[in-house]
Write a protein that holds these residues in place. Structure first.
Motif, PDB file in Angstrom:
ATOM      1  N   LEU A  37      61.412  12.393 -11.161  1.00 46.85           N
ATOM      2  CA  LEU A  37      61.280  13.565 -12.043  1.00 46.85           C
ATOM      3  C   LEU A  37      59.905  14.216 -11.907  1.00 46.85           C
ATOM      4  CD1 LEU A  37      63.098  12.212 -15.211  1.00 46.85           C
ATOM      5  CD2 LEU A  37      63.844  14.123 -13.787  1.00 46.85           C
ATOM      6  N   LEU A  38      58.868  13.414 -11.599  1.00 43.01           N
ATOM      7  CA  LEU A  38      57.520  13.959 -11.438  1.00 43.01           C
ATOM      8  C   LEU A  38      57.366  14.786 -10.159  1.00 43.01           C
ATOM      9  CD1 LEU A  38      55.330  10.898 -12.540  1.00 43.01           C
ATOM     10  CD2 LEU A  38      55.528  13.094 -13.728  1.00 43.01           C
ATOM     11  N   THR A  39      58.278  14.559  -9.195  1.00 37.32           N
ATOM     12  CA  THR A  39      58.130  15.230  -7.895  1.00 37.32           C
ATOM     13  C   THR A  39      58.892  16.543  -7.790  1.00 37.32           C
ATOM     14  OG1 THR A  39      60.040  14.118  -6.900  1.00 37.32           O
ATOM     15  CG2 THR A  39      57.923  12.962  -6.800  1.00 37.32           C
ATOM     16  N   THR A  40      59.634  16.919  -8.826  1.00 44.11           N
ATOM     17  CA  THR A  40      60.500  18.091  -8.698  1.00 44.11           C
ATOM     18  C   THR A  40      60.218  19.142  -9.763  1.00 44.11           C
ATOM     19  OG1 THR A  40      62.816  18.834  -8.649  1.00 44.11           O
ATOM     20  CG2 THR A  40      62.298  16.977 -10.086  1.00 44.11           C
ATOM     21  N   ASN A  41      60.454  20.380  -9.410  1.00 49.05           N
ATOM     22  CA  ASN A  41      60.347  21.486 -10.372  1.00 49.05           C
ATOM     23  C   ASN A  41      61.726  21.884 -10.901  1.00 49.05           C
ATOM     24  OD1 ASN A  41      57.535  21.749 -10.000  1.00 49.05           O
ATOM     25  ND2 ASN A  41      57.879  22.915  -8.118  1.00 49.05           N
ATOM     26  N   ALA A  42      62.782  21.280 -10.338  1.00 51.65           N
ATOM     27  CA  ALA A  42      64.146  21.631 -10.745  1.00 51.65           C
ATOM     28  C   ALA A  42      64.411  21.124 -12.171  1.00 51.65           C
ATOM     29  CB  ALA A  42      65.150  21.024  -9.779  1.00 51.65           C
ATOM     30  N   PRO A  43      65.311  21.789 -12.903  1.00 51.85           N
ATOM     31  CA  PRO A  43      65.639  21.355 -14.276  1.00 51.85           C
ATOM     32  C   PRO A  43      66.523  20.110 -14.253  1.00 51.85           C
ATOM     33  CG  PRO A  43      66.990  23.251 -13.666  1.00 51.85           C
ATOM     34  CD  PRO A  43      66.041  23.023 -12.526  1.00 51.85           C
ATOM     35  N   MET A  44      65.909  18.962 -13.953  1.00 52.49           N
ATOM     36  CA  MET A  44      66.671  17.723 -13.810  1.00 52.49           C
ATOM     37  C   MET A  44      66.788  16.981 -15.136  1.00 52.49           C
ATOM     38  SD  MET A  44      65.923  15.934 -10.169  1.00 52.49           S
ATOM     39  CE  MET A  44      66.163  16.817  -8.637  1.00 52.49           C
ATOM     40  N   ARG A  45      67.907  16.267 -15.275  1.00 52.24           N
ATOM     41  CA  ARG A  45      68.168  15.442 -16.459  1.00 52.24           C
ATOM     42  C   ARG A  45      68.648  14.067 -15.990  1.00 52.24           C
ATOM     43  NH1 ARG A  45      65.931  19.362 -17.600  1.00 52.24           N
ATOM     44  NH2 ARG A  45      66.561  21.077 -18.988  1.00 52.24           N
ATOM     45  N   LEU A  62      82.640   5.554 -22.241  1.00 53.16           N
ATOM     46  CA  LEU A  62      82.389   6.901 -21.737  1.00 53.16           C
ATOM     47  C   LEU A  62      81.127   6.926 -20.889  1.00 53.16           C
ATOM     48  CD1 LEU A  62      83.000   9.091 -24.922  1.00 53.16           C
ATOM     49  CD2 LEU A  62      84.502   8.878 -22.954  1.00 53.16           C
ATOM     50  N   TYR A  63      81.172   7.698 -19.796  1.00 48.97           N
ATOM     51  CA  TYR A  63      79.948   7.862 -19.018  1.00 48.97           C
ATOM     52  C   TYR A  63      78.954   8.678 -19.853  1.00 48.97           C
ATOM     53  CZ  TYR A  63      76.869   8.330 -15.036  1.00 48.97           C
ATOM     54  OH  TYR A  63      75.788   8.237 -14.205  1.00 48.97           O
ATOM     55  N   PRO A  64      77.707   8.222 -19.949  1.00 53.77           N
ATOM     56  CA  PRO A  64      76.743   8.960 -20.778  1.00 53.77           C
ATOM     57  C   PRO A  64      76.467  10.346 -20.229  1.00 53.77           C
ATOM     58  CG  PRO A  64      75.639   7.290 -19.461  1.00 53.77           C
ATOM     59  CD  PRO A  64      77.103   7.066 -19.286  1.00 53.77           C
ATOM     60  N   ILE A  65      76.088  11.260 -21.101  1.00 56.93           N
ATOM     61  CA  ILE A  65      75.743  12.613 -20.667  1.00 56.93           C
ATOM     62  C   ILE A  65      74.283  12.895 -21.022  1.00 56.93           C
ATOM     63  CG2 ILE A  65      78.072  13.543 -20.819  1.00 56.93           C
ATOM     64  CD1 ILE A  65      77.351  14.716 -23.538  1.00 56.93           C
ATOM     65  N   PRO A  66      73.622  13.766 -20.272  1.00 57.73           N
ATOM     66  CA  PRO A  66      72.220  14.094 -20.581  1.00 57.73           C
ATOM     67  C   PRO A  66      72.090  14.706 -21.976  1.00 57.73           C
ATOM     68  CG  PRO A  66      72.839  14.896 -18.397  1.00 57.73           C
ATOM     69  CD  PRO A  66      74.105  14.462 -19.073  1.00 57.73           C
ATOM     70  N   GLU A  67      70.960  14.452 -22.615  1.00 56.12           N
ATOM     71  CA  GLU A  67      70.696  15.027 -23.931  1.00 56.12           C
ATOM     72  C   GLU A  67      70.280  16.484 -23.770  1.00 56.12           C
ATOM     73  OE1 GLU A  67      68.022  12.850 -26.374  1.00 56.12           O
ATOM     74  OE2 GLU A  67      69.032  10.926 -26.044  1.00 56.12           O
ATOM     75  N   HIS A  78      70.290  18.601 -26.694  1.00 53.10           N
ATOM     76  CA  HIS A  78      69.755  18.989 -28.004  1.00 53.10           C
ATOM     77  C   HIS A  78      70.360  20.297 -28.518  1.00 53.10           C
ATOM     78  CE1 HIS A  78      66.981  15.700 -27.542  1.00 53.10           C
ATOM     79  NE2 HIS A  78      66.520  16.219 -26.424  1.00 53.10           N
ATOM     80  N   ASP A  79      71.568  20.597 -28.076  1.00 53.49           N
ATOM     81  CA  ASP A  79      72.301  21.729 -28.644  1.00 53.49           C
ATOM     82  C   ASP A  79      73.787  21.478 -28.406  1.00 53.49           C
ATOM     83  OD1 ASP A  79      73.049  22.550 -26.036  1.00 53.49           O
ATOM     84  OD2 ASP A  79      71.282  23.817 -25.844  1.00 53.49           O
ATOM     85  N   GLN A  80      74.614  22.384 -28.882  1.00 59.23           N
ATOM     86  CA  GLN A  80      76.063  22.208 -28.765  1.00 59.23           C
ATOM     87  C   GLN A  80      76.670  23.099 -27.683  1.00 59.23           C
ATOM     88  OE1 GLN A  80      77.790  19.814 -30.528  1.00 59.23           O
ATOM     89  NE2 GLN A  80      75.706  19.214 -31.070  1.00 59.23           N
ATOM     90  N   GLU A  81      75.824  23.649 -26.808  1.00 55.09           N
ATOM     91  CA  GLU A  81      76.318  24.551 -25.766  1.00 55.09           C
ATOM     92  C   GLU A  81      76.992  23.766 -24.633  1.00 55.09           C
ATOM     93  OE1 GLU A  81      76.253  27.867 -25.970  1.00 55.09           O
ATOM     94  OE2 GLU A  81      75.341  27.656 -27.942  1.00 55.09           O
ATOM     95  N   ASN A  82      77.941  24.412 -23.978  1.00 55.07           N
ATOM     96  CA  ASN A  82      78.549  23.821 -22.783  1.00 55.07           C
ATOM     97  C   ASN A  82      77.523  23.803 -21.656  1.00 55.07           C
ATOM     98  OD1 ASN A  82      81.005  23.608 -24.085  1.00 55.07           O
ATOM     99  ND2 ASN A  82      81.754  25.569 -23.335  1.00 55.07           N
ATOM    100  N   ARG A  83      77.556  22.748 -20.855  1.00 58.06           N
ATOM    101  CA  ARG A  83      76.614  22.647 -19.738  1.00 58.06           C
ATOM    102  C   ARG A  83      77.308  22.098 -18.500  1.00 58.06           C
ATOM    103  NH1 ARG A  83      71.520  23.860 -21.004  1.00 58.06           N
ATOM    104  NH2 ARG A  83      71.069  23.944 -23.221  1.00 58.06           N
ATOM    105  N   VAL A  84      76.773  22.478 -17.342  1.00 54.68           N
ATOM    106  CA  VAL A  84      77.281  21.993 -16.061  1.00 54.68           C
ATOM    107  C   VAL A  84      76.130  21.298 -15.333  1.00 54.68           C
ATOM    108  CG1 VAL A  84      78.384  22.602 -13.871  1.00 54.68           C
ATOM    109  CG2 VAL A  84      78.870  23.949 -15.932  1.00 54.68           C
ATOM    110  N   TYR A  85      76.366  20.055 -14.939  1.00 56.07           N
ATOM    111  CA  TYR A  85      75.348  19.278 -14.226  1.00 56.07           C
ATOM    112  C   TYR A  85      75.857  18.919 -12.838  1.00 56.07           C
ATOM    113  CZ  TYR A  85      73.468  18.610 -18.942  1.00 56.07           C
ATOM    114  OH  TYR A  85      72.977  18.810 -20.210  1.00 56.07           O
ATOM    115  N   VAL A  86      74.980  19.008 -11.862  1.00 56.63           N
ATOM    116  CA  VAL A  86      75.303  18.642 -10.486  1.00 56.63           C
ATOM    117  C   VAL A  86      74.579  17.342 -10.160  1.00 56.63           C
ATOM    118  CG1 VAL A  86      74.969  19.270  -8.072  1.00 56.63           C
ATOM    119  CG2 VAL A  86      75.794  20.979  -9.679  1.00 56.63           C
ATOM    120  N   SER A  87      75.308  16.396  -9.602  1.00 58.27           N
ATOM    121  CA  SER A  87      74.752  15.077  -9.286  1.00 58.27           C
ATOM    122  C   SER A  87      73.790  15.154  -8.102  1.00 58.27           C
ATOM    123  CB  SER A  87      75.890  14.114  -8.961  1.00 58.27           C
ATOM    124  OG  SER A  87      75.393  12.948  -8.347  1.00 58.27           O
ATOM    125  N   VAL A  88      72.547  14.766  -8.349  1.00 57.16           N
ATOM    126  CA  VAL A  88      71.548  14.708  -7.272  1.00 57.16           C
ATOM    127  C   VAL A  88      71.926  13.599  -6.290  1.00 57.16           C
ATOM    128  CG1 VAL A  88      69.110  14.278  -6.736  1.00 57.16           C
ATOM    129  CG2 VAL A  88      69.723  15.608  -8.766  1.00 57.16           C
TER     130      VAL A  88
END
Length: 527
Positions: free
Chosen positions: A351-359, A315-320, A322-332
């Motif tokens: 990750l240090l250069t951005t303010n976006a909620p990146m995972r 399986l392709y790994p998914i970002p952590e 830390h909850d069971q909510e559904n999430r949508v991620y957009v590939s940078v």
């Protein structure tokens, strides 16, 4: 407690190097309340090492094997065969024999057993080694069991196992094997359960393969299996295979392949009630091990027995989250035309250069856009932006929104009177003058900044260099998010959108701006 032989209940979760991944998992499974595991014990890797530690011929052949590459098939086959022969001919140490016979007397010498290999590099989160080592079913009597322990030791050096280790960078001399001796279960049905669908990678869709008799018929590809898909207690797709043969255990030992009665061939191997019962077992194991599981099961006397559970490694790994909510991620990476995996240093720097909620996941960056899609105001802005630079991604996001049940909607930002704190506020576009030198001036400014940085950074090294880079991130972010610079590329995007819209309306030309942009120098995407 004897280190040569351990019952499943005695195995501790820190003993991977002693019992191997398969036995370690069985030890954990046997301690889970409500999970039925056939009784048994493990002949630890200490016994294997003891049998071979002073065999100079074995060590010499092992050294030869370490020099080979995966393409050296003939040499792998030749050396591996010699090693297997040595292991089969070597005498099992007397204290190992004594420990095995003692355990058999406790579990019952009269019973039939499955003898299974458990390598110390097996059933790991990143490498399963599934099918690389041997299993022997319905073995009866202490002499036959001891013989098949030697066969399991030898299976560490099958051609396929050796090649797999070479391809995955495992040192042959550091991989040992223990042997599982487990009470046989004679099932009416058996199969494999994936708590995440291996075809679609949907982690909420559970997939069950099932057939009659022992599971070896499915694993070996002798028969096609029924396939049932289950999601949150609801059975969805069911494919009933024509199960023409099945493998069953013989009373005197060994197995036989029998033809399934014609009337039963297209019958479900499991009833709907049993399918849902098995789903609950799978979800319990997934929760216990905290990752999707590949589970071997069998059904006997209306009881589900679990004979193996390992992580699904494909399986392709998914970002952590830390909850069971559904999430949508957009590939940078897809937005920036850089889809290759990044190294850890590159990821941390980005990750240090951005303010976006990146995972991060799988060596790649993703933006968590769930809050933006949940709010009507920010959703509209986001879909509008996506429509301009990635229409396919916009279509995908629209499909997710239209499902209705995936994202919990938030009240409209304006109507609620409160801002959505998790969504970054949209800044007004900076105004730029119609100045033909603005782009060249920005380039010169950035180049001067880089030259200055090169001069300064040459004087730094070690931890001082790391500290300097960390401090310089602030300067870098000012350059990256310069309002004037942002206004320039937004003007270019707006112009492309305007050209595409007008050219299609006036001339019927689709995506005219894409053709025009190929004439622009230094455009990495077009080139």
């Amino acid at each position: 407690m004897n280190s040569l032989v351990l019952s499943f209940q005695e195995i501790k979760d820190t003993q991977l190097s002693l019992v191997g991944g398969k036995a370690l998992n069985l030890g954990a499974l046997s301690k889970i309340q409500g999970i039925q595991v056939p009784d048994g014990f493990c002949v630890t890797a200490a016994g294997y090492q003891k049998a071979l530690e002073h065999n100079e011929t074995f060590q010499a052949l092992l050294n030869q094997l370490t020099m080979l590459k995966a393409d050296d098939r003939d040499q792998i086959g030749e050396i591996s065969e010699k090693i297997r022969q040595i292991i089969l001919e070597i005498k099992i140490p007397s204290d190992v024999v004594k420990a095995v016979i003692h355990s058999l007397s406790q579990f019952g010498e009269e019973h039939a057993y499955a003898i299974r290999s458990s390598a110390t590099a097996e059933d790991l989160p990143h490498a399963s080694f599934a099918g690389q080592h041997d299993t022997y079913l319905n073995i009866r009597g202490k002499e036959a069991i001891l013989e098949h322990i030697s066969k399991c030791w030898a299976s560490l050096f099958t051609n396929r196992a050796v090649t797999y280790r070479i391809k995955n960078g495992f040192d042959h001399s550091q991989v040992h094997v223990s042997v599982i001796v487990q009470r046989m279960v004679f099932p009416q049905a058996s199969g494999i359960l994936f708590t995440a669908d291996p075809i679609t990678s949907n982690r909420k869709l559970l997939s069950i393969d099932a057939g009659f008799g022992l599971g070896e018929a499915l694993v070996s590809g002798l028969v096609s299996a029924d396939c049932y898909k289950v999601q949150e207690g609801e059975i969805g797709d069911k494919k009933i295979a024509a199960k023409k043969v099945a493998i069953y255990g013989l009373k005197e030992g060994g197995t036989e392949t029998k033809e399934v009665h014609f009337d039963l061939q297209k019958t479900q191997a499991l009833t709907d009630f049993q399918i849902l019962q098995l789903e609950r077992v799978g979800r319990q194991l997934e929760a216990y091990f905290d990752c999707p599981q590949d589970i071997e099961w069998c059904l006997a006397d209306d009881t589900f027995y679990i004979v193996q559970s390992r992580p699904i490694t494909t399986l392709y790994p998914i970002p952590e989250a830390h909850d069971q909510e559904n999430r949508v991620y957009v590939s940078v990476g897809h937005q920036q035309m850089m889809t290759d995996a990044m190294k850890p240093l590159g990821l941390s720097f980005f990750l240090l250069t951005t303010n976006a909620p990146m995972r991060t996941a799988g060596g790649r960056l993703f933006v968590d856009v769930t809050p933006m899609l949940a709010s009507p105001d920010s959703r509209k802005m986001m879909l509008g932006a996506m429509a301009q630079h990635d229409p396919l991604m916009k279509d995908a996001l629209t499909s997710i929104i239209e499902r209705g049940d995936f994202i919990k909607p938030l009240p409209n930002d304006q109507s609620s009177g409160k801002s959505n704190k998790s969504v970054p506020p949209t800044k007004p576009k900076a105004q730029i003058e119609n100045d033909s030198t603005i782009v060249s001036d920005l380039i010169k400014k950035n180049q001067a900044s880089i030259e200055e940085l090169k001069q300064t950074i040459q004087t730094k090294s070690g931890s001082e260099l790391v500290d300097f880079i960390s401090e310089d991130i602030g300067t870098l972010k000012k350059i990256l998010f310069d309002p004037q610079s942002s206004a320039v590329f937004m003007a270019a995007m707006d112009a492309s959108s305007w050209i595409n819209e007008k050219m299609e309306t006036w001339l019927g030309e689709k995506n005219a701006a894409d053709v025009l942009s190929q004439s622009v120098p230094h455009n990495i995407t077009s080139e």
